[in-house]
Design a protein around this motif. Structure first.
Motif, PDB file in Angstrom:
ATOM      1  N   VAL A 192       9.707   0.116 -87.080  1.00  0.00           N
ATOM      2  CA  VAL A 192       8.823  -1.053 -87.017  1.00  0.00           C
ATOM      3  C   VAL A 192       7.366  -0.589 -87.008  1.00  0.00           C
ATOM      4  CG1 VAL A 192       8.187  -3.081 -85.665  1.00  0.00           C
ATOM      5  CG2 VAL A 192      10.599  -2.402 -85.837  1.00  0.00           C
ATOM      6  N   GLY A 193       7.065   0.436 -86.225  1.00  0.00           N
ATOM      7  CA  GLY A 193       5.701   0.981 -86.184  1.00  0.00           C
ATOM      8  C   GLY A 193       5.283   1.533 -87.543  1.00  0.00           C
ATOM      9  N   TRP A 194       6.204   2.244 -88.179  1.00  0.00           N
ATOM     10  CA  TRP A 194       5.929   2.808 -89.508  1.00  0.00           C
ATOM     11  C   TRP A 194       5.629   1.678 -90.500  1.00  0.00           C
ATOM     12  CZ3 TRP A 194       7.059   3.163 -94.621  1.00  0.00           C
ATOM     13  CH2 TRP A 194       6.798   4.377 -95.287  1.00  0.00           C
ATOM     14  N   MET A 196       4.625  -1.388 -89.772  1.00  0.00           N
ATOM     15  CA  MET A 196       3.347  -2.016 -89.407  1.00  0.00           C
ATOM     16  C   MET A 196       2.181  -1.174 -89.922  1.00  0.00           C
ATOM     17  SD  MET A 196       4.182  -3.237 -85.499  1.00  0.00           S
ATOM     18  CE  MET A 196       2.479  -3.668 -85.070  1.00  0.00           C
ATOM     19  N   ALA A 197       2.333   0.153 -89.852  1.00  0.00           N
ATOM     20  CA  ALA A 197       1.275   1.051 -90.330  1.00  0.00           C
ATOM     21  C   ALA A 197       1.102   0.902 -91.839  1.00  0.00           C
ATOM     22  CB  ALA A 197       1.598   2.501 -89.960  1.00  0.00           C
ATOM     23  N   SER A 198       2.220   0.728 -92.550  1.00  0.00           N
ATOM     24  CA  SER A 198       2.151   0.541 -94.002  1.00  0.00           C
ATOM     25  C   SER A 198       1.407  -0.759 -94.325  1.00  0.00           C
ATOM     26  CB  SER A 198       3.572   0.518 -94.577  1.00  0.00           C
ATOM     27  OG  SER A 198       3.545   0.335 -95.968  1.00  0.00           O
ATOM     28  N   TYR A 200      -0.697  -2.331 -92.270  1.00  0.00           N
ATOM     29  CA  TYR A 200      -2.084  -2.128 -91.805  1.00  0.00           C
ATOM     30  C   TYR A 200      -2.896  -1.408 -92.883  1.00  0.00           C
ATOM     31  CZ  TYR A 200      -5.785   0.292 -89.118  1.00  0.00           C
ATOM     32  OH  TYR A 200      -6.969   0.807 -88.666  1.00  0.00           O
ATOM     33  N   SER A 201      -2.226  -0.439 -93.548  1.00  0.00           N
ATOM     34  CA  SER A 201      -2.905   0.383 -94.555  1.00  0.00           C
ATOM     35  C   SER A 201      -2.923  -0.283 -95.931  1.00  0.00           C
ATOM     36  CB  SER A 201      -2.213   1.746 -94.658  1.00  0.00           C
ATOM     37  OG  SER A 201      -2.115   2.355 -93.391  1.00  0.00           O
ATOM     38  N   PHE A 227       8.808  -6.638 -81.704  1.00  0.00           N
ATOM     39  CA  PHE A 227       7.615  -6.203 -82.444  1.00  0.00           C
ATOM     40  C   PHE A 227       7.730  -6.580 -83.931  1.00  0.00           C
ATOM     41  CE2 PHE A 227       4.716  -3.627 -79.780  1.00  0.00           C
ATOM     42  CZ  PHE A 227       5.390  -3.738 -78.585  1.00  0.00           C
ATOM     43  N   TYR A 231       4.839  -9.173 -85.428  1.00  0.00           N
ATOM     44  CA  TYR A 231       3.838  -8.694 -86.392  1.00  0.00           C
ATOM     45  C   TYR A 231       4.331  -8.786 -87.850  1.00  0.00           C
ATOM     46  CZ  TYR A 231       1.835  -6.846 -82.078  1.00  0.00           C
ATOM     47  OH  TYR A 231       1.325  -6.716 -80.812  1.00  0.00           O
TER      48      TYR A 231
END
Lengths: 409, 337
Positions: A192-194, A196-198, A200-201, A227, A231
């Motif tokens: 999920v963090g990965w 979200m980072a994609s 975000y980027s 999460f 998001y």
């Protein structure tokens, strides 16, 4: 004591134990092709029937039917079949290597090969999977070098993970395969963090995560879903429901009360329940969820309904806790056989081609094992001792410098 | 240079890094619009945008798991855990994942995350807002643990932590946010105004991790401390009249062993001061290191002054808190031997 009825504690038990007849009466299996395939833009509240059914494409006559049929090219299906067969050949050979004392541990993915193979091929290069230890077929579908796998299992001088990990806890960044751990569930939230980072980027990559049905009881599962939901993370979250968590049946994780796919409803994300032994159904559901993720519609939870046909690992004997013939009588069959029969039914495959491919793959696995054995099996060869101290931090601190000196003395 | 208290200098470090590196982002409970319960992220969302500094669900395990995934992707997340007392739901993520990812993946993945968390007592926060869990992180191979003691160091160490490619636990002594509290709880509260380390550059600078500061030079004994205890130690040394050398460790992993050894060899005496409970505390490790490396220079057994081995007790805050008087006693003891 009051006059009220006495309470009684309920502890779920499986339908059959060793020595008893396997029973699958509790399973409701809709016909292939019976489940609707909604538009990927459909809002979640219109999808709440899907977690309670079972998406299937391959029918009893080995035809691909219904709205979820991904209509794959023959090449892609044969690629998938090859990855599944290679996984099985590799598992058999390496399980035997463990019995021969060449390594300390092994885990097979028998019966679950369709999952990693279909999902690996359905997703793009650059997408990242966060695997469990039972999706070797992901790597096989992407042609990961067999000898490197065996070197890892033997922890020898050419082990790509430098002898630091238990056998089969691979890491293969370039193959979209995140580092495995023996702690189940703890990477579910990383996906999920990965993702979200994609987002975000402003990248176009998505993540796909696996968790076992038993591990859905961990907080990690619920945290990750929270999460992912909050998001709108572009991630495909998969529960591999193989019915058994070591010796505990899925009821111990809550399967008697609801489906694992239905957990999605509480988080407001779509939940799909899919025949995990049906290569085409797994592909189609994955593609549906991936398209949703890629179009900023957020996460999907997919329950892949399958059966762990062998033991948990080399350390347990499944006949001690479930009927010995439960695997062979599993009503959804064997994923390799089902795809093979479909290819034969469509006229592009036959027994001879199949046997020849099986033999070719067996030779390839034997060659890889032989090559790795030349370097050394567990304990006969290992990476240089300084590798024990590398990668603890980006740079050594004084403790590691001193301890390396000490271990060399 | 600007006069800043520790909250302002931490806010400034985050502001500088958000402006400097698009890979830096902040999330945590109440850190977004509101700016954090201690105001450490005040106005950062307004200035840098919703996506750079946002609120997270009340889920410490989820916050750290998400941060690790972001770190593995290539970002430099700076998650906040509202109080260090609440970090334990994330312990598995920190230990089994953040600390081990680089090692177990053969260097393929790593988690360049900086976990900020207010810690320590002296604020009448009771057991759940006062604890000092640094030793449990110091024990975890693969984590760095950083603890500043003044506004200048806080900013420089925080920037160095964010730029570090290893996971960092950045513990902020919350009693120091507004002033250099020295443990004299019955005296007027001091602010950072006029303090030499409250003059902070407005731009980017770093204080390297693993480099201790000699806060006070002395010949008679060495006092090792970090965080709030640096100020308590200064007060205790002053009260004792003993010419002790005071070392602010700044980070306990990595540890500046050379500065410690050099000082103890010079003074021959060592007192270790920390707020956390004594048994199994980081003082035990420091004591062992000093004993292993300075035994023939020691004139007296190493002394530890620490919190008692009880949960942090609300009504007994000042009985529990290792104030200057306890350091004076310990210094007198090592001087007698």
């Amino acid at each position: 004591m009051s006059n009220r009825a006495k309470l009684s504690l309920y502890v779920p038990e499986p339908n059959a134990r060793p020595g008893e007849q396997p029973s699958f009466d509790h399973l409701e299996i809709p016909a292939a092709g019976a489940v609707r395939c909604p538009d990927i833009g459909a809002p979640e509240h219109e999808l709440r029937d899907l977690p309670y059914t079972l998406i299937r494409v391959l029918d009893e006559q080995d035809a691909a039917v219904g709205p979820w049929n991904p209509k794959l090219s023959t090449d892609r299906m044969i690629k998938g079949l090859r990855a599944m067969m290679l996984t099985r050949a590799f598992d058999d050979r390496l399980f035997r290597a463990h019995r021969q004392g060449k390594t300390s541990f092994y885990m097979k993915s028998t019966g679950e090969e369709a999952i990693g193979a279909a999902q690996s091929l359905a997703l793009d290069q650059g997408d990242m999977s966060f695997p469990t230890y039972r999706v070797l077929s992901w790597l096989m579908a992407r042609d990961y070098p067999l000898t490197d796998l065996v070197n890892q299992i033997f922890n020898n001088a050419k082990d790509p993970l430098q002898g630091r990990q238990l056998p089969i806890l691979y890491s293969a960044r370039d193959y979209g395969f995140y580092s495995l751990s023996g702690n189940v569930g703890s990477r579910f939230g990383h996906a999920v963090g990965w993702a979200m980072a994609s987002a975000y980027s402003e990248d176009d990559k998505i993540a796909l995560a696996y968790i076992g049905e038993g591990t859905t009881a961990e907080g990690d599962f619920h945290e990750a879903l929270t999460f992912a939901s909050v998001y709108h993370a572009p991630v495909v979250l998969c529960v591999t429901n193989n019915q058994w968590a070591i010796s505990s049946f899925a009821g111990i994780a809550g399967a008697e009360e609801t489906t694992f796919a239905a957990k999605a409803i509480g988080y407001g994300i779509p939940g799909l329940r899919v025949d995990g032994n049906d290569f085409l159904a797994v592909w189609a559901a994955t593609q549906w969820a991936a398209e949703r993720a890629r179009s900023n519609r957020g996460a999907t939870l997919i329950e892949l309904f399958t059966y762990r046909a062998e033991g948990h690992s080399t350390s347990d004997d499944p006949t001690k806790y479930r009927p010995a013939d439960e695997a062979s009588t599993w009503p959804l069959g064997d994923p390799v056989e089902r795809l093979k029969r479909h290819l034969i039914a469509t006229g592009v495959w036959d027994e001879e081609k199949h046997a020849s491919l099986a033999s070719e793959l067996d030779i390839a696995v034997r060659a890889a094992v032989k090559e790795a054995e030349k370097i050394g099996t567990l304990g006969k060869s290992k990476p240089p001792i300084e590798q024990m101290f590398e990668d603890v931090f980006e740079e050594h601190d004084w403790r590691l410098v001193e301890q390396l000196r000490e271990v060399r003395d | 240079m600007a006069a800043m208290n520790m909250i302002q200098s931490i806010n400034s470090a985050l502001d500088v890094m958000l402006a400097r590196d698009p890979k830096v982002l902040i999330f945590g409970e109440d850190v977004g619009y509101f700016g954090g319960v201690f105001r450490a992220t005040d106005k950062l969302q307004e200035k840098h945008g919703l996506k750079r500094c946002f609120d997270a669900p009340i889920s410490e395990g989820g916050i750290i798991a998400t941060a690790i995934g972001m770190g593995a992707y290539g970002l430099r997340p700076v998650p906040e855990i509202q109080f260090a007392d609440y970090i334990l739901p994330a312990f598995d993520q920190l230990v089994s994942e953040a600390a081990r990812l680089r090692y177990r993946s053969g260097g393929e993945f790593w988690a360049p995350i900086t976990v900020r968390s207010p810690y320590g007592g002296g604020i009448f926060g009771g057991q759940t807002h006062s604890q000092s869990p640094e030793a449990i992180f110091a024990h975890i191979t693969g984590l760095k643990t950083v603890i500043p003691s003044n506004p200048y160091d806080a900013k420089g160490l925080l920037i160095a932590s964010i730029e570090c490619n290893d996971p960092v636990i950045f513990l902020e002594p919350k009693r120091l946010y507004n002033g250099p509290f020295d443990g004299r709880h019955d005296q007027e509260v001091k602010s950072w105004a006029g303090h030499e380390h409250a003059e902070v550059p407005e731009g980017h600078y770093t204080v390297p991790l693993g480099k201790a500061a000699v806060v006070r030079e002395g010949e008679a004994a060495t006092v090792l401390a970090y965080g709030t205890m640096v100020h308590v130690a200064l007060a205790g040394i002053e009260d004792s009249g003993i010419d002790a050398e005071l070392i602010d460790l700044r980070s306990i992993v990595p540890l500046d062993i050379d500065t410690i050894i050099e000082s103890v060899k010079k003074t021959g005496r060592c007192v270790i001061l920390h707020e956390a409970s004594r048994y199994g505390g980081f003082g035990g490790e420091l004591s062992a290191l000093v004993q292993e490396r300075c035994f023939y220079w020691l004139e007296a057994p190493v002394e530890r002054v620490a919190g008692w081995d009880t949960p942090y007790p609300h009504a007994f805050e000042w009985d529990y808190f290792p104030g200057p008087k306890r350091l004076v006693n310990a210094l007198n003891k090592v001087m007698q031997d």
